[in-house]
Scaffold this active site. Sequence first.
Site, short mmCIF file in Angstrom:
data_model
loop_
_atom_site.label_atom_id
_atom_site.label_comp_id
_atom_site.label_asym_id
_atom_site.label_seq_id
_atom_site.Cartn_x
_atom_site.Cartn_y
_atom_site.Cartn_z
N HIS A 99 -16.06 -67.51 7.27
CA HIS A 99 -17.49 -67.27 7.54
C HIS A 99 -17.97 -68.21 8.65
O HIS A 99 -19.14 -68.58 8.69
CB HIS A 99 -18.32 -67.46 6.28
CG HIS A 99 -18.11 -66.39 5.26
ND1 HIS A 99 -16.98 -66.33 4.47
CD2 HIS A 99 -18.86 -65.32 4.91
CE1 HIS A 99 -17.06 -65.29 3.67
NE2 HIS A 99 -18.20 -64.65 3.91
N GLU A 119 -15.74 -51.78 8.30
CA GLU A 119 -16.00 -52.19 9.69
C GLU A 119 -15.40 -51.24 10.71
O GLU A 119 -16.01 -50.96 11.74
CB GLU A 119 -15.49 -53.61 9.94
CG GLU A 119 -16.38 -54.70 9.34
CD GLU A 119 -16.25 -54.80 7.85
OE1 GLU A 119 -15.28 -54.26 7.29
OE2 GLU A 119 -17.13 -55.43 7.22
C1 LIG Z 1 -14.00 -56.69 5.17
C2 LIG Z 1 -15.25 -57.33 4.67
N1 LIG Z 1 -16.47 -56.88 5.07
C3 LIG Z 1 -17.60 -57.45 4.66
C4 LIG Z 1 -17.58 -58.52 3.80
C5 LIG Z 1 -18.90 -59.20 3.35
N2 LIG Z 1 -19.09 -59.04 1.90
C6 LIG Z 1 -18.72 -60.00 1.03
S1 LIG Z 1 -18.91 -59.51 -0.58
C7 LIG Z 1 -19.53 -58.01 -0.10
C8 LIG Z 1 -19.89 -56.99 -1.14
C9 LIG Z 1 -18.69 -56.73 -2.03
O1 LIG Z 1 -19.01 -55.76 -3.00
P1 LIG Z 1 -17.92 -55.33 -4.07
O2 LIG Z 1 -16.65 -55.01 -3.38
O3 LIG Z 1 -18.52 -54.26 -4.91
O4 LIG Z 1 -17.65 -56.65 -4.92
P2 LIG Z 1 -18.72 -57.37 -5.91
O5 LIG Z 1 -19.40 -58.44 -5.10
O6 LIG Z 1 -19.68 -56.33 -6.39
O7 LIG Z 1 -17.90 -57.95 -7.02
C10 LIG Z 1 -19.57 -57.90 1.30
C11 LIG Z 1 -20.05 -56.72 2.05
C12 LIG Z 1 -16.31 -58.97 3.39
N3 LIG Z 1 -16.19 -60.04 2.55
N4 LIG Z 1 -15.18 -58.37 3.82
#
Ligand SMILES: Cc1ncc(C[n+]2csc(CCOP(=O)(O)OP(=O)(O)O)c2C)c(N)n1
Lengths: 335, 335, 368, 368
Positions: free
Chosen positions: B137, B70
Amino acid sequence: MSGPRAGAPTMAESTYLEAIRQGLFEEMERDPEVFCLGEDIGGYGGAFKVTEGLQARFGKRRVIDTPLSEAAIVGAAAGAAHMGMRPVCEMQFIDFISCAYDMLTNYVATARYRAFLPCPMVVRGPSGGYVRGGPFHSQNPEAAFLHTPGLKIVYPATASDAKGLLKSAIRDDDCVLFFEHKYLYRRIKEQLPEGDYVVPIGKARLAREGRDLSIITYAATVWKALEAAEQLEREDGLSVEVLDLRSLLPLDDEAIADTVRRTNRVLIVHEDTVTGGVAGEIAARINDLAFEWLDAPIKRVAAHDVPLPYAPQLEDFVLPQTGDIVRAARWVARY
Amino acid sequence: MSGPRAGAPTMAESTYLEAIRQGLFEEMERDPEVFCLGEDIGGYGGAFKVTEGLQARFGKRRVIDTPLSEAAIVGAAAGAAHMGMRPVCEMQFIDFISCAYDMLTNYVATARYRAFLPCPMVVRGPSGGYVRGGPFHSQNPEAAFLHTPGLKIVYPATASDAKGLLKSAIRDDDCVLFFEHKYLYRRIKEQLPEGDYVVPIGKARLAREGRDLSIITYAATVWKALEAAEQLEREDGLSVEVLDLRSLLPLDDEAIADTVRRTNRVLIVHEDTVTGGVAGEIAARINDLAFEWLDAPIKRVAAHDVPLPYAPQLEDFVLPQTGDIVRAARWVARY
Amino acid sequence: MAVTSPLASDPATLPGLTRDQLLELYYYMRLTRSLEERLVNLYRQTKVVGGLFRSLGQEADAVGSAYALDRSKGDVLSPLIRNLGSMLVQGATPLEILRQYMAKGDSPTRGRELNIHFGDTARGFIGQISHLGDMVPVMAGVTLSFKLRGQSRVGLVYVGDGATSTGAFHEGINFAAVQRCPLVVIIENNGYAYSTPTTKQTACTSFRDKAIGYGIPGVRADGNDVLATYQVTKEAVDRARGGDGVTLIELMTYRRKGHAEHDNQSYVPPGEIERWARENDPLDRYLKELTSRHGVSTDELQRVDGRVTAEIDQATDEAETSPAPEPRDALRGVYADPSQTSVLWYREGLRSAVETHERPASWGTHDG
Amino acid sequence: MAVTSPLASDPATLPGLTRDQLLELYYYMRLTRSLEERLVNLYRQTKVVGGLFRSLGQEADAVGSAYALDRSKGDVLSPLIRNLGSMLVQGATPLEILRQYMAKGDSPTRGRELNIHFGDTARGFIGQISHLGDMVPVMAGVTLSFKLRGQSRVGLVYVGDGATSTGAFHEGINFAAVQRCPLVVIIENNGYAYSTPTTKQTACTSFRDKAIGYGIPGVRADGNDVLATYQVTKEAVDRARGGDGVTLIELMTYRRKGHAEHDNQSYVPPGEIERWARENDPLDRYLKELTSRHGVSTDELQRVDGRVTAEIDQATDEAETSPAPEPRDALRGVYADPSQTSVLWYREGLRSAVETHERPASWGTHDG
Ligand SMILES: Cc1ncc(C[n+]2csc(CCOP(=O)(O)OP(=O)(O)O)c2C)c(N)n1
Ligand SMILES: Cc1ncc(C[n+]2csc(CCOP(=O)(O)OP(=O)(O)O)c2C)c(N)n1
Ligand SMILES: [Mg+2]
Ligand SMILES: [Mg+2]
């Protein structure tokens, strides 16, 4: 600002800065779980020397020089706090607390509520203007944390309160943001109370009694308010009460209601910009608590809504000055 | 919330979400300097599909899927804006804007003032509760930015305002935080005005006229206020005015003063927690602008001061409901 | 995305896992998968409040890594939404998980938080928040306290491939590396962050390569091989306990389900999911391993499966009867002191509010 | 801290710098040093408002790197407090610098910002803020715009060894690397972040090693060798302009003065500063290079020195006579619209305020 008491310190007097350092020393002596972390706080003693001598006394294990990482400093403090320690974080300037904004408001503030994780920690640092620090070394970010349940906020105006509130903050079982006004660091001094002096969080201090008008304020502007009060008494025969809030979260509703009910006229003064500053919350509470007692509109004296500029002529124009408080108080008193 | 208009959409009606998407399409068509960046906004069309179809239409160069960063999204937008482009950033949920808090309040907000660097950009994202989203959220972070001169803040309650304000935000020469209420995304729909419909930033909307009492609010609680107003008219014969602020920075002082001067009684309603919320600033301004016109204390209806819990029973208890507005309005009206 | 397994598990070098332990690993993997399948049913019955997050195909990386911790020594981990398996290994129960997802009043967070966002320091797992990356500085601090107190405890923090792009990840791992905290950082590279492939997350070829920039060892292992995962994590845990600081581990795995149950995975190249399901399912692979190389009988395995089903059935029945949260509980425990947030005035009824607005005699006599 | 110079400049491979350019490099280095010396005098005369930050001993890294940009092509850099030399190369004038430090009304920021915190997009430098790391995402965006618009412009951002620990640095460089922005990231490793030595900032042996984790080339050069610095930066600039994305450069140098003028450097090991001054002063080294290897005469050099002194004297005289800022200017230009912030009520005198408080006939008749 000429508000703070003048005169050379006698042997027994301590500055606002020394009072904070004493508080740190005493709490670290008292409780082995207390430790400090921050940038340049160890051997160097911090940008303002608040932590000077701390590492020599308590060692590198308990006075930790960290990388340049405010989010990590605050996050690591939270983790250690979960495990039962009592970390005290220094922000080299409080302006940099913005880099830990997410960690403080989302992780730390909610830990107890969402996960029953205790998070006893303090985040402290030099705050405020009147020092030609420019837009990024003069900030008063307290209002940004005011709508975050789970945090506590204190902002002392005197040396004794600085010491007493710091000790309470370190002993508090939740996270306390401890704002130190850097203009006051070395400009005010007083004889500190003997012994284990503790000031309760959430209790305001009546800095001056009066009958005609109440000025509600905190931090450096307490001194400007007192100065204005003297002038108003001298020149207008007005009896002005000054309430030093000391704690901003929680606010001392009782003290606020009492002073308004006594004087029926109120001026709220702070150094932060007017829009969105803490004064708004106080005005709303006065409406809740003492609307019928108001004989004049609640008025605010605060900084103009601009980033704080650096040049003395500009900074002085933007920030609230004693003369502003005097003018505003006259208006409210005469209303 | 049953406030939003019911009934299936006719061909010509658009939801709040479609209105935002239309606004993005039209502005990207109009101005080649406009581009979007954010997490999963491209091929996937965003967590709520607000940007669906955008990349297909304008290509990967103008609809950029970013890393999970972000601060970088906002900082990069600022840099591109300095060079004359008009970036629109999506926060996947507005709750994550806290990670860009430093970048927004220190870098972006001050750029024009301290360095004469224009920073025309929009940061938008799904906000607000009533959706069982839990503490991370469901947030309404608008108050955290209210005391940052240099930013503008809008938070529309209707589909036309969402479209019209987004277009103004994208055309504005400064940074605008555009809060979208996710509860409203698909629950409200209306026929959008023809042509290049633009809603000026800083102007409130009189959502309902009344004589006995004014409810000042914004975003999702506008609908609750309207619902309460109908009930109060039905059951109490009260004529309740509802002012939808639409813009929070700058606030529409004139509209606020006008409604208070018309009805002499005011209730401020918002979904954010009460302490430190926007209502405090509004209360202070009413004191400034219309103290003499007040026949009752300014009262607030807002969320309780806790992180927003997840379970329906808890969320509903914490957040302001229509019944709360009705009870509070009766109190103020009878005062 | 291809699977590389530089560190395939070798029974010869297997760090002395007993036969029971090998079966226990299978139990936790099976429990993870079956429990999630149960959650899917409940989700379809709309008994799950909010979203449902799956770890289908990632059970080995979660279970194998957590299994390398020593709960008796007080080790602590911080899970992500796909680490249900890790939490089960640390002692979280199916009943807790079900109550969480169903937002029950007797759930571990009393209905305050979602899905598997909960913790228990006694059992050694810390409740995560949604903001990704934030748990890394927090676990740096948890393990800093181990170091400062001279405890021989170890911490383990999981981050996704996406979360490695956050500033918090960077600040936290760097802080821990400089302080030589007893911390293991596991990057679960499952190919995607929501819809974003790793190629749009970083320009580096392997997340393991991020270790060198922090001056710590970095290793990569096949996260779908539970024993390889156990092995590489155990080495890192021992290193941490031995005072040698942080290790970064990249576990290669694959997210076979969408980001959450609602995600249709339209962005996934055709055939990719099926290939992983067919060729690289961690349970299938481990079953083969157990039967072919460790002489485990299908009988034994069926007994485990039976136990898992029974436990989940019982937990489900119990969770279904759990009470909803008590609304007023929402105001408890924001602070230690005050422990109660007061209810807003319009909920209390009007009398009290009115009383505070009756002004005594002194009408307007502010001057005396 | 020892100086390594893996990339000592080699006249043979010098990318065609003319003799005039070699002298221009000397001019900028000398101008930087002398201007700062002048600032020290003004500081002692309390004519400088606020702190004074020195780049003594770092002139080569600032000047040599900035010199590798092509202003005619519209290249842009973002300086730090020790990049006075870089700003001078980009066209900042001594008069501007002096007015800034003296908080004059006609300074580039009209007295709003401190020291060298100012910019000019026309000349190609962006005004920094104090919050370290933040300029990296910003420059990622500046250079992203170059890429999106198909311009062949390049950006250069400086970070200190300390600033590499910030989340903003990490997010920004990763973003730029993934987007293949035409950006050069220079880490000025001057041994300290305020009082903090690099060993407490990172556990890695060289900041160059951070490059691999971002999937970009990383090089290290002797920042006190102006030609080596120019050379390595020029290569990175050409790479960026050629569409090959981000390069990370670690420039080895040393901060001979305190963090700011007030800092007594008590934390520096005895002799360290003196050794660097004696053995590794960038101006001394470049003078030797110019005279011994490029046949530059002391005459020529003295002419440059004379020009520098004259320019600084003239600028000082002019700056001294500059007006103080006009207080009300503080309320201009927070926004494009409104362009003016209104003055608070108690400054305007009372009438207007009173007027807004006279309520018409309808006293209390809220029901009609
Ligand atoms: C700081 C932040 N930005 C955006 C999000 C929204 N978000 C939730 S899960 C996700 C993807 C996460 O991907 P990854 O870190 O690879 O974990 P995975 O779901 O693949 O286990 C996003 C963008 C968040 N939770 N926190
Ligand atoms: C985010 C942030 N935290 C703290 C500071 C306070 N601070 C100013 S300069 C400095 C040290 C910077 O060191 P380095 O990055 O190495 O740059 P150098 O001064 O050595 O050129 C610190 C801690 C800051 N400006 N920004
Ligand atoms: Mg992933
Ligand atoms: Mg440095």
